[in-house]
Write an enzyme that holds these catalytic residues in place. Structure first.
Site, PDB file in Angstrom:
ATOM      1  N   LYS A  50       0.488  -1.448  -0.025  1.00 16.74           N
ATOM      2  CA  LYS A  50      -0.176   0.150  -0.221  1.00 16.74           C
ATOM      3  C   LYS A  50       0.739   1.352  -0.116  1.00 16.74           C
ATOM      4  O   LYS A  50       0.547   2.007  -0.483  1.00 16.74           O
ATOM      5  CB  LYS A  50      -0.916   0.130   1.285  1.00 16.74           C
ATOM      6  N   SER A  66      -1.212   0.993   6.003  1.00 16.97           N
ATOM      7  CA  SER A  66      -1.122  -0.486   7.655  1.00 16.97           C
ATOM      8  C   SER A  66      -2.000  -1.413   6.836  1.00 16.97           C
ATOM      9  O   SER A  66      -2.907  -0.855   5.687  1.00 16.97           O
ATOM     10  CB  SER A  66      -1.749   0.521   8.002  1.00 16.97           C
ATOM     11  N   ASP A  67      -2.708  -1.935   7.388  1.00 17.67           N
ATOM     12  CA  ASP A  67      -3.166  -3.336   7.181  1.00 17.67           C
ATOM     13  C   ASP A  67      -3.248  -4.213   8.093  1.00 17.67           C
ATOM     14  O   ASP A  67      -2.550  -4.491   9.545  1.00 17.67           O
ATOM     15  CB  ASP A  67      -2.403  -4.401   5.994  1.00 17.67           C
ATOM     16  N   GLN A  68      -4.243  -5.256   8.424  1.00 21.70           N
ATOM     17  CA  GLN A  68      -4.464  -6.050   9.927  1.00 21.70           C
ATOM     18  C   GLN A  68      -5.420  -7.136   8.820  1.00 21.70           C
ATOM     19  O   GLN A  68      -6.301  -7.206   8.121  1.00 21.70           O
ATOM     20  CB  GLN A  68      -5.221  -5.473  10.306  1.00 21.70           C
ATOM     21  N   ALA A 103      -0.201  -3.894  10.716  1.00 22.93           N
ATOM     22  CA  ALA A 103       1.305  -3.742  10.324  1.00 22.93           C
ATOM     23  C   ALA A 103       1.318  -1.876   9.899  1.00 22.93           C
ATOM     24  O   ALA A 103       0.002  -1.842   9.155  1.00 22.93           O
ATOM     25  CB  ALA A 103       2.380  -5.064   9.615  1.00 22.93           C
TER      26      ALA A 103
END
Length: 188
Positions: A50, A66-68, A103
């Site tokens: 991203k 960011s990612d989850q 992250a």
């Protein structure tokens, strides 16, 4: 220039807490997990992807990606997208501990920094009627794990174990603050 590579209102609201000027941009990234990819690997890869996608269009800017992902017994639970899937996710998590991997990546050009947070959420035993009342009240269809811990979703838990309470909402601000300081930002 600082850019959040996200259109998530949750991440935008969290980043505003740091009182730094920033813009938002939609990252065009395929988010399907790779075969055999662990939840931690997935979120790290997607956070970098991203940030990288937006960096390409804004080469001089620092970009935050960011990612989850929710992890129930090694199985990745994504955003439910609708009522039925949200009810099913919450029923599966009832009385269980679920790991949430979040992250964050900070990138400018080829320079990249990253961190991953692990938050453990212990759900209390949930009756079907409680799950349905919750889902109907908050409609958490765009949230990994089918809840909003910053709202009524907190009532679904017995405990949260985390180094960073903002990570569960979707952007680990403690880690991000460190990355921003490393990149030269004065935080606070």
């Amino acid at each position: 220039m600082l850019i959040l590579a996200s259109t998530s209102p949750y991440r935008r609201e969290l980043l505003q807490r740091l009182r730094l000027p920033f813009d938002c941009a939609r990252p065009e990234v395929e988010e399907t997990p790779l075969d055999g990819e662990s939840p931690g690997e997935l979120v790290r890869r997607l956070a970098h992807a991203k940030a990288g996608a937006v960096t390409a269009a804004h080469p001089g800017a620092w970009v935050i990606g960011s990612d989850q992902a929710a992890d129930l017994d090694g199985r990745i639970l994504g955003k439910p997208g609708g009522r039925g899937a949200a009810v099913a996710q919450l029923a599966a998590m009832s009385g269980r501990t679920v790991n949430f991997h979040t992250a964050v990546a900070l990138r400018r050009g080829q320079h990249a920094l990253a961190a991953v947070d692990l938050t453990r959420v212990r759900f209390r035993a949930l009756a079907a009627a409680e799950i349905e009342r919750y889902v109907d009240a908050e409609q958490p269809f765009d949230c990994a794990g089918s809840f909003k811990c910053e709202g009524l979703g907190i009532s679904l838990f017995e405990a949260i174990e985390s180094h960073d309470p903002t990570a569960l909402v979707g952007l680990p601000l403690i880690a991000l603050s460190g990355l921003l300081r490393e990149a030269g930002y004065a935080v606070p």
